[in-house]
Scaffold this motif. Structure first.
Motif, short mmCIF file in Angstrom:
data_model
loop_
_atom_site.label_atom_id
_atom_site.label_comp_id
_atom_site.label_asym_id
_atom_site.label_seq_id
_atom_site.Cartn_x
_atom_site.Cartn_y
_atom_site.Cartn_z
N TYR A 20 0.83 -1.20 0.00
CA TYR A 20 0.00 0.00 0.00
C TYR A 20 0.87 1.26 0.00
CZ TYR A 20 -3.70 3.27 1.26
OH TYR A 20 -4.58 4.32 1.27
N ALA A 257 -3.80 -7.62 -9.70
CA ALA A 257 -5.16 -7.60 -9.17
C ALA A 257 -5.14 -7.17 -7.70
CB ALA A 257 -5.79 -8.98 -9.30
N ILE A 258 -4.13 -7.61 -6.95
CA ILE A 258 -3.99 -7.18 -5.55
C ILE A 258 -3.74 -5.68 -5.49
CG2 ILE A 258 -2.47 -7.34 -3.54
CD1 ILE A 258 -2.18 -10.32 -4.12
N THR A 260 -4.70 -3.44 -7.65
CA THR A 260 -5.97 -2.77 -7.99
C THR A 260 -6.90 -2.78 -6.79
OG1 THR A 260 -5.79 -3.35 -10.32
CG2 THR A 260 -8.00 -2.87 -9.47
N ALA A 261 -6.97 -3.90 -6.07
CA ALA A 261 -7.83 -3.99 -4.90
C ALA A 261 -7.40 -2.99 -3.83
CB ALA A 261 -7.83 -5.41 -4.34
N LEU A 262 -6.10 -2.88 -3.60
CA LEU A 262 -5.60 -1.93 -2.60
C LEU A 262 -5.92 -0.50 -3.01
CD1 LEU A 262 -2.11 -3.50 -1.78
CD2 LEU A 262 -4.14 -3.48 -0.32
N ARG A 263 -5.77 -0.19 -4.29
CA ARG A 263 -6.10 1.15 -4.77
C ARG A 263 -7.57 1.48 -4.56
NH1 ARG A 263 -2.45 -0.43 -9.39
NH2 ARG A 263 -0.62 0.97 -9.28
N GLU A 264 -8.42 0.47 -4.69
CA GLU A 264 -9.86 0.68 -4.58
C GLU A 264 -10.37 0.52 -3.15
OE1 GLU A 264 -11.49 -2.07 -7.38
OE2 GLU A 264 -10.87 -0.88 -9.14
N ARG A 266 -10.19 -2.21 -1.26
CA ARG A 266 -10.69 -3.56 -0.97
C ARG A 266 -9.55 -4.38 -0.38
NH1 ARG A 266 -11.37 -6.18 -5.29
NH2 ARG A 266 -10.75 -4.67 -6.91
N PHE A 267 -9.72 -4.74 0.90
CA PHE A 267 -8.66 -5.42 1.62
C PHE A 267 -9.10 -6.81 2.04
CE2 PHE A 267 -8.66 -0.85 2.86
CZ PHE A 267 -7.64 -0.45 2.01
#
Length: 281
Positions: A20, A257-258, A260-264, A266-267
């Motif tokens: 992150y 994909a991880i 992208t999830a952190l940017r959005e 979603r953890f």
């Protein structure tokens, strides 16, 4: 041109909290047309493990991050840390100290961001400098510089109050330099204009601003971002076995994909984003 950096220490594998932090530094630079540096903070004695550096590079590439220029190594900068220490000694703002942590804890009457505040035991007594740590006489240093300010992009303009730390160690007994001195010198040497790092390091910027004034270094802007935390509210940490990026990478997970999830926001289950901040006056 703006410049950010990600500066991990190779004393344990990277985890999602590091991912992150790297994303914040990388994406901020890219969004503003700036550059992003990778610095390896590898002067932590026996705790630094050279084999982890290659793992770090693979982890960041797996996340889809690219840095500008070759990685920078603190271990190549030891003469610069020593020279800065000698300059501060010549300014009479450093003094040797041979107090143990137990002695400090027993004598301390105040607590600061790092725990018990050093009570100044060795400030005005003769101490053999051989094998001693060297502390910054914060009061004397502030008298030389006068009032100082610094700016965080989230918290705004702040008065520098390094006294909350007491007289911090800048030249350690066991290492070439403390985090405070090395990071401040490195950010200047690397041309960093925006220091991005976790909110847990917010108070450290008070000391770093003072060192910049004493050593005539350029003053960046800071951006202290939220932290990823465990269910009990503690930040992710190597020593508590937080899941490593390397394990996820080797298991075949999709790093991009991880990212992208952190940017959005979603953890993974059990991990959240802490908005708390230690905002000293």
């Amino acid at each position: 041109m703006m410049r950010t950096r990600f500066a991990p220490s190779p004393n344990g594998p990277l985890h999602l909290g590091h991912a992150y932090a790297a994303l914040v530094a990388h994406d901020t630079a890219r969004a503003r047309g700036g550059s992003f540096a990778l610095r390896i903070e590898d002067i932590d004695g026996e705790r630094s493990r050279a084999e982890l550096v290659e793992e770090f590079l693979l982890d960041l590439q797996w996340l889809g991050l690219e840095w500008d220029g070759a990685p920078i190594f603190q271990s190549h900068r030891l003469p610069g840390y020593a020279a800065a220490g000698e300059r501060l000694k010549a300014m009479d703002v450093l003094y040797p100290c041979n107090c143990t942590r137990a002695e400090i804890a027993a004598a301390a009457t105040k607590f600061g961001p790092d725990g018990p505040v050093y009570p100044g035991t060795c400030r005005n007594r003769h101490v053999d400098p051989t094998g001693a740590a060297w502390r910054l006489d914060t009061g004397r240093a502030m008298a030389l510089t006068g009032p100082l300010e610094w700016v965080d992009e989230i918290a705004g303009r702040r008065d520098a109050t390094p006294m909350i730390f007491g007289d911090v160690v800048l030249l350690r007994k066991d290492l070439p330099a403390s985090y405070h001195l090395a990071a401040t010198l490195d950010d200047a040497a690397d041309g960093v204009t925006l220091v991005t790092r976790g909110m847990d390091l917010f108070p450290a910027s008070h000391i770093h601003r003072l060192l910049q004034a004493l050593l005539d270094l350029p003053v960046p802007t800071w951006l202290h971002h939220p932290l990823l935390v465990e269910p009990d509210g503690r930040k992710l940490a190597k020593r508590r076995g937080s899941p490593s990026l390397g394990d996820c990478r080797r298991a075949g997970e999709d790093g991009r994909a991880i990212a992208t999830a952190l940017r959005e926001g979603r953890f993974p289950a059990g991990i959240s984003l802490s908005q708390g901040i230690h905002q000293t006056p």
